[in-house]
Design an enzyme around this catalytic site. Structure first.
Site, PDB file in Angstrom:
ATOM      1  N   PRO A  60      97.195  81.840  49.781  1.00  0.00           N
ATOM      2  CG  PRO A  60      98.070  83.087  50.348  1.00  0.00           C
ATOM      3  CD  PRO A  60      96.555  82.826  50.072  1.00  0.00           C
ATOM      4  N   GLY A  61      99.027  79.265  50.191  1.00  0.00           N
ATOM      5  CA  GLY A  61      99.563  78.444  50.233  1.00  0.00           C
ATOM      6  C   GLY A  61     100.468  78.852  52.367  1.00  0.00           C
ATOM      7  CE  LYS A  87      95.315  80.630  58.024  1.00  0.00           C
ATOM      8  NZ  LYS A  87      95.403  81.631  56.952  1.00  0.00           N
ATOM      9  CG  ASP A 135      92.207  78.353  46.919  1.00  0.00           C
ATOM     10  OD1 ASP A 135      91.697  78.411  47.314  1.00  0.00           O
ATOM     11  OD2 ASP A 135      91.672  79.215  45.995  1.00  0.00           O
ATOM     12  CG  ASP A 143      83.665  73.299  43.947  1.00  0.00           C
ATOM     13  OD1 ASP A 143      83.248  73.728  45.240  1.00  0.00           O
ATOM     14  OD2 ASP A 143      82.209  73.932  43.196  1.00  0.00           O
ATOM     15  CB  CYS A 196      90.531  86.068  59.097  1.00  0.00           C
ATOM     16  SG  CYS A 196      90.374  86.263  57.160  1.00  0.00           S
TER      17      CYS A 196
END
Lengths: 170, 309
Positions: free
Chosen positions: B116-117, B119, B137, B164, B237
């Site tokens: 969702p932005g 970084k 994305d 993609d 992560c």
């Protein structure tokens, strides 16, 4: 250079001046920057490193980077800046929040309680002797005057144009 | 399942590679501290701290990064600082990859999996909002959150695309290669266990095969799309070597790039060079594994690649 017509699926760079305009309805870069200067006193040099683009009917975007003209296949190019192709041009909340701090006129400063009501989307009746139309609505925070968004002032009332998704009850 | 882990307890497979396994498990059980990042395009860290304190929010500055603030509220979004786009809610450790990428004003930078932005918008701020930050994305639903965040933060450098990443084309742009690229890859998200206790629910080896192929393909495209001498940062992560060092190993084999040393001002462990009977290129030790017990953050993996000669 952009086509004569307006294509809603692509970003077309605004012509620099009237002499380069092929679509008679499209705003020029000079007109858009003059509008910010005349309405709010934000000098055109503020945007010297940006290019201006139109996508759809009248929505002008402000972009810091490099793109080809026209640009297709992208969802966004910088930030939305100004709504044109209507009688009264309207600055966006995003642009006012970022660049409104350079404004020297048509800025109305609200006290804390009124600022919270404005953010929540309420209509206010503040003291204002200036122009009617779109105003930059600001308040004091962390020792400086900071714009919250755009208000429409008519007939002694200030209407909040903060988009629904940005309204908050603080 | 490798290393004797069970579906009931997927984290137990990391016992052989985690330095203090007891502390690791204990940290995974604790809730995650709340953090925000200061959007320096609109405010200084001092101004953001002042605004938060005026709203009654307690603030502690992270010692490793001047724009990361720990807050004592669960809802930092309900403050004037957030309304003005001076801050963005972002877990402390997720501020690491953009710092490692170190994008400069005027550059062309690609965030391949940007929604969702957090970084991507941090990259824009590090670039002083000058240049082109392509925030892509593949998930249209998640893209609206990215756009909302970029708008609220008042940024003019992002170009938002919905494609993609594996076969990404630079056709719309006025340049033919990026200076830098960030691949913060979709992953099994084990590292987010502290904010999302269900993060391990869909875990399984079949998933690992599928996701590591996707991660490898995206990272390969990022290396290809970055100019010689440019930088690519890979982050996840997750703790799974299949999604981290094994992906780097495959990309080192397939593309013209190498691991660069990291200068990371946070406690971390080196990348592992052996896992489950597989041996990786020794240079993957230059990557960083940040475990939750190291700095009281979420878990994270980050690696820096230099492209070409």
């Amino acid at each position: 250079m952009s086509d004569a017509g307006n294509d809603g699926s692509q970003f077309d760079r605004l012509p620099a001046t009237d002499a380069e305009r092929t679509d008679p309805e499209r705003a020029t870069r000079a007109e858009a920057l003059d509008w910010w200067d005349e309405r709010f006193g934000v000098p055109p040099e503020t945007f010297a490193d940006h290019t201006l683009w139109e996508k759809g009917a009248g929505k002008v975007w402000l972009f810091a980077g490099e793109a080809t003209d026209p640009t297709e296949g992208v969802e966004g190019l910088g930030m939305t800046f100004l709504r044109t192709r209507q009688e009264h041009w309207k600055p966006t909340t995003d642009a006012v929040q970022r660049f409104g701090r350079h404004a020297t006129r048509n800025v109305i400063e609200l006290d804390d309680a009124a600022a919270r009501r404005f953010l929540a989307g309420e209509e206010l009746e503040p003291e204002w002797d200036g122009d009617w139309g779109y105003l930059i609505v600001a308040h004091q925070i962390a020792g400086r005057t900071e714009p919250i968004g755009v208000g429409l002032y008519t007939y002694d009332t200030l209407k909040s144009t903060v988009p629904k998704g940005r309204r908050r009850e603080l | 399942m490798p290393n004797g882990a069970s579906m009931d307890d997927p984290l137990s497979r990391y016992r052989p590679i985690v330095d203090d396994y007891g502390a690791f498990r204990a940290a995974c059980e604790r809730p995650l501290p709340k953090a925000v990042r200061v959007n320096t395009v609109k405010a200084t860290p001092d101004e953001a701290v002042a605004a938060l304190e005026d709203d009654g929010v307690g603030v502690e500055r992270a010692d490793w990064c001047d724009t990361v603030l720990r807050t004592d509220t669960d809802r930092p979004g309900n403050t004037w600082a957030a309304v003005h786009g001076w801050i963005h809610g972002q877990e402390e450790v997720s501020a690491v990859p953009a710092r490692v990428l170190d994008p400069q004003p005027g550059e062309a930078v690609w965030d391949a999996c940007a929604a969702p932005g957090g970084k991507a918008t941090q990259c824009s701020a590090l670039m002083d909002d000058r240049g082109t930050l392509v925030a892509n994305d593949s998930n249209l639903g998640r893209l609206s959150g990215l756009r909302f965040n970029a708008e609220r933060l008042g940024l003019t450098s992002p170009v938002v695309t919905n494609r993609d990443a594996r076969n990404y084309s630079l056709k719309p742009f006025a340049f033919d290669a990026f200076d830098r690229a960030l691949v913060d890859a979709p992953c099994s998200c084990e590292g987010t266990i502290r904010k999302n206790p269900d993060a391990l629910a869909e875990w399984g080896e079949g998933y690992l095969d599928e996701i590591s192929t996707l991660q490898t393909d995206i990272l390969r495209r990022a290396v290809q799309a970055t100019r010689d001498g440019g930088t690519v940062v890979y982050s996840t992560c997750t703790f799974a070597p299949e999604e981290n060092e094994a992906v780097l190993d495959a990309v080192l084999d397939a593309e013209d790039c190498r691991l660069a040393p990291l200068d990371l001002p946070l406690t971390h462990a080196p990348g592992v060079t052996e896992w489950d009977g597989q041996r990786f290129d020794d240079s993957v030790a230059r990557a960083a594994r940040i475990y939750p017990h190291h700095n009281d953050t979420g878990g994270f993996f980050v690696a820096k690649l230099e492209v070409g000669a």
